[in-house]
Design a protein around this motif. Structure first.
Motif, PDB file in Angstrom:
ATOM      1  N   ASN A   4       1.029  -1.154  -0.011  1.00  0.00           N
ATOM      2  CA  ASN A   4      -0.001  -0.043  -0.021  1.00  0.00           C
ATOM      3  C   ASN A   4       0.983   1.320   0.133  1.00  0.00           C
ATOM      4  OD1 ASN A   4      -2.870   0.398  -0.117  1.00  0.00           O
ATOM      5  ND2 ASN A   4      -3.151   0.684   1.936  1.00  0.00           N
ATOM      6  N   PHE A   9       1.749   5.313   0.115  1.00  0.00           N
ATOM      7  CA  PHE A   9       1.367   6.364   0.777  1.00  0.00           C
ATOM      8  C   PHE A   9       2.324   7.657   0.237  1.00  0.00           C
ATOM      9  CE2 PHE A   9       0.234   2.999   3.635  1.00  0.00           C
ATOM     10  CZ  PHE A   9      -0.980   3.493   4.258  1.00  0.00           C
ATOM     11  N   ARG A  17       1.929   1.107  16.618  1.00  0.00           N
ATOM     12  CA  ARG A  17       0.558   0.610  16.642  1.00  0.00           C
ATOM     13  C   ARG A  17       0.756  -1.040  17.170  1.00  0.00           C
ATOM     14  NH1 ARG A  17       3.462  -1.451  12.527  1.00  0.00           N
ATOM     15  NH2 ARG A  17       2.815  -3.380  11.440  1.00  0.00           N
ATOM     16  N   GLN A  18      -0.474  -1.147  17.660  1.00  0.00           N
ATOM     17  CA  GLN A  18      -0.595  -2.950  18.159  1.00  0.00           C
ATOM     18  C   GLN A  18      -0.862  -3.724  16.972  1.00  0.00           C
ATOM     19  OE1 GLN A  18      -2.746  -3.845  21.541  1.00  0.00           O
ATOM     20  NE2 GLN A  18      -0.789  -2.889  22.504  1.00  0.00           N
ATOM     21  N   SER A  19      -0.046  -4.673  16.754  1.00  0.00           N
ATOM     22  CA  SER A  19      -0.089  -5.674  15.613  1.00  0.00           C
ATOM     23  C   SER A  19      -0.651  -7.010  15.958  1.00  0.00           C
ATOM     24  CB  SER A  19       0.993  -5.572  14.831  1.00  0.00           C
ATOM     25  OG  SER A  19       0.939  -6.303  13.390  1.00  0.00           O
ATOM     26  N   LEU A  45      -0.443  -9.090  13.300  1.00  0.00           N
ATOM     27  CA  LEU A  45       0.024  -9.974  12.165  1.00  0.00           C
ATOM     28  C   LEU A  45       0.729 -11.213  12.328  1.00  0.00           C
ATOM     29  CD1 LEU A  45       1.174  -6.966   9.638  1.00  0.00           C
ATOM     30  CD2 LEU A  45      -0.950  -8.649   9.518  1.00  0.00           C
ATOM     31  N   SER A  64       3.598   0.279   2.559  1.00  0.00           N
ATOM     32  CA  SER A  64       3.482  -0.830   3.758  1.00  0.00           C
ATOM     33  C   SER A  64       3.420  -2.047   2.866  1.00  0.00           C
ATOM     34  CB  SER A  64       2.057  -0.775   4.547  1.00  0.00           C
ATOM     35  OG  SER A  64       1.031  -1.033   3.540  1.00  0.00           O
ATOM     36  N   THR A  98       3.986  -6.257   2.788  1.00  0.00           N
ATOM     37  CA  THR A  98       3.591  -7.210   3.627  1.00  0.00           C
ATOM     38  C   THR A  98       3.818  -8.829   2.562  1.00  0.00           C
ATOM     39  OG1 THR A  98       2.066  -6.239   4.715  1.00  0.00           O
ATOM     40  CG2 THR A  98       2.223  -8.518   5.441  1.00  0.00           C
ATOM     41  N   PHE A 109      -3.583 -13.704   2.530  1.00  0.00           N
ATOM     42  CA  PHE A 109      -3.726 -12.341   2.594  1.00  0.00           C
ATOM     43  C   PHE A 109      -5.168 -12.058   2.560  1.00  0.00           C
ATOM     44  CE2 PHE A 109      -4.643  -8.575  -0.357  1.00  0.00           C
ATOM     45  CZ  PHE A 109      -4.274  -7.736   0.638  1.00  0.00           C
ATOM     46  N   HIS A 146      -7.281  -1.050  11.160  1.00  0.00           N
ATOM     47  CA  HIS A 146      -7.780   0.144  10.574  1.00  0.00           C
ATOM     48  C   HIS A 146      -8.573   1.126  11.389  1.00  0.00           C
ATOM     49  CE1 HIS A 146      -5.524  -2.139   7.344  1.00  0.00           C
ATOM     50  NE2 HIS A 146      -5.307  -0.928   7.037  1.00  0.00           N
ATOM     51  N   GLY A 199      -7.639   2.836  13.667  1.00  0.00           N
ATOM     52  CA  GLY A 199      -6.955   4.060  14.080  1.00  0.00           C
ATOM     53  C   GLY A 199      -6.491   4.855  12.865  1.00  0.00           C
ATOM     54  N   PHE A 234      -3.063   0.647  -3.636  1.00  0.00           N
ATOM     55  CA  PHE A 234      -2.750  -0.805  -3.178  1.00  0.00           C
ATOM     56  C   PHE A 234      -2.243  -1.717  -4.508  1.00  0.00           C
ATOM     57  CE2 PHE A 234      -4.068  -5.326  -3.171  1.00  0.00           C
ATOM     58  CZ  PHE A 234      -3.510  -5.717  -2.253  1.00  0.00           C
TER      59      PHE A 234
HETATM   60  C1  HEM Z   1      -6.320  -3.479   0.677  1.00  0.00           C
HETATM   61  C2  HEM Z   1      -6.095  -2.376   1.440  1.00  0.00           C
HETATM   62  C3  HEM Z   1      -5.058  -2.113   2.407  1.00  0.00           C
HETATM   63  C4  HEM Z   1      -3.971  -3.057   2.695  1.00  0.00           C
HETATM   64  C5  HEM Z   1      -3.644  -4.454   2.302  1.00  0.00           C
HETATM   65  C6  HEM Z   1      -3.380  -2.540   4.372  1.00  0.00           C
HETATM   66  C7  HEM Z   1      -2.253  -3.309   4.847  1.00  0.00           C
HETATM   67  C8  HEM Z   1      -2.024  -2.734   6.162  1.00  0.00           C
HETATM   68  C9  HEM Z   1      -1.236  -3.416   7.189  1.00  0.00           C
HETATM   69  C10 HEM Z   1      -0.735  -4.539   6.717  1.00  0.00           C
HETATM   70  C11 HEM Z   1      -1.010  -2.935   8.082  1.00  0.00           C
HETATM   71  C12 HEM Z   1      -0.492  -3.207   9.672  1.00  0.00           C
HETATM   72  C13 HEM Z   1      -1.469  -4.010  10.374  1.00  0.00           C
HETATM   73  C14 HEM Z   1      -0.806  -4.848  11.589  1.00  0.00           C
HETATM   74  O1  HEM Z   1       0.319  -4.473  11.914  1.00  0.00           O
HETATM   75  O2  HEM Z   1      -1.773  -5.375  12.139  1.00  0.00           O
HETATM   76  C15 HEM Z   1      -1.851  -1.675   8.168  1.00  0.00           C
HETATM   77  C16 HEM Z   1      -2.285  -0.694   8.999  1.00  0.00           C
HETATM   78  C17 HEM Z   1      -2.403   0.690   8.482  1.00  0.00           C
HETATM   79  N1  HEM Z   1      -2.981   1.021   7.339  1.00  0.00           N
HETATM   80 FE1  HEM Z   1      -3.835  -0.303   5.847  1.00  0.00          FE
HETATM   81  N2  HEM Z   1      -4.175  -1.408   4.249  1.00  0.00           N
HETATM   82  C18 HEM Z   1      -4.879  -1.218   3.661  1.00  0.00           C
HETATM   83  C19 HEM Z   1      -5.937  -0.272   3.487  1.00  0.00           C
HETATM   84  C20 HEM Z   1      -5.591   0.965   4.131  1.00  0.00           C
HETATM   85  C21 HEM Z   1      -6.206   2.371   3.876  1.00  0.00           C
HETATM   86  C22 HEM Z   1      -7.365   2.854   2.913  1.00  0.00           C
HETATM   87  C23 HEM Z   1      -5.689   3.108   4.702  1.00  0.00           C
HETATM   88  C24 HEM Z   1      -5.951   4.538   4.563  1.00  0.00           C
HETATM   89  C25 HEM Z   1      -6.804   5.421   4.360  1.00  0.00           C
HETATM   90  C26 HEM Z   1      -4.761   2.617   5.518  1.00  0.00           C
HETATM   91  C27 HEM Z   1      -3.841   2.857   6.552  1.00  0.00           C
HETATM   92  C28 HEM Z   1      -3.291   2.251   7.470  1.00  0.00           C
HETATM   93  C29 HEM Z   1      -2.604   2.815   8.798  1.00  0.00           C
HETATM   94  C30 HEM Z   1      -2.551   4.435   9.022  1.00  0.00           C
HETATM   95  C31 HEM Z   1      -2.221   1.871   9.401  1.00  0.00           C
HETATM   96  C32 HEM Z   1      -1.627   1.971  10.893  1.00  0.00           C
HETATM   97  C33 HEM Z   1      -2.645   1.802  11.693  1.00  0.00           C
HETATM   98  C34 HEM Z   1      -2.592   2.359  13.028  1.00  0.00           C
HETATM   99  O3  HEM Z   1      -1.948   1.750  13.864  1.00  0.00           O
HETATM  100  O4  HEM Z   1      -3.253   3.582  13.038  1.00  0.00           O
HETATM  101  N3  HEM Z   1      -4.829   1.055   5.127  1.00  0.00           N
HETATM  102  N4  HEM Z   1      -2.598  -1.636   6.974  1.00  0.00           N
END
Ligand code: HEM
Length: 106
Positions: A7, A9, A26-28, A30, A55, A57, A65, A78, A80, A94
């Protein structure tokens, strides 16, 4: 076959440290997910308006996945995401890849 989910950014210039902090704190869940291999948050190049972060993975399969994206753990990860609103320009992009050839260190 290995599946790589990315993903991308575009983080506003000057907001990089805040963005990285959200990911570090963050708490993960994964490591507990079936088929999860490794996660990295990658920082890339900057241009005149943003720094690219990805990001990244690695999963044992596309099915693993997909199962994660439908899990409570994904929803929790998500909930947060609004914390980072304003840090990046537009929604993330993505990309998912199936590995069709693989070489590993023995
Ligand atoms: C298919 C779509 C997406 C995938 C594959 C994805 C993938 C991931 C992964 C692997 C993580 C880490 C999760 C963990 O450690 O448990 C994560 C967290 C996060 N994702 Fe996504 N994501 C997606 C969609 C989005 C979108 C649409 C946004 C923003 C609008 C976003 C923003 C974030 C943020 C900011 C975090 C960190 C969360 C926190 O602790 O605040 N992601 N995402």
């Amino acid at each position: 076959m290995t599946f790589i989910a990315m993903n991308r950014f575009r983080v506003a210039l000057g907001r990089e440290a805040e963005f990285e902090e959200v990911w570090r704190n963050r708490q993960s869940d994964l490591p507990d997910m079936p088929g999860f291999v490794v996660f990295h948050l990658l920082r890339g190049a900057s241009d005149e308006e943003a720094t690219t972060f990805v990001s990244h993975t690695i999963w044992e399969s596309e099915q693993a996945f997909e199962a994660w994206t439908k899990s409570e753990a994904f929803r929790r990860a998500h909930s947060g995401a609004p914390k980072t609103q304003g840090l990046y320009l537009g929604p993330p992009r993505f990309e998912g890849f199936v590995a069709v050839s693989e070489t590993k260190k023995v």
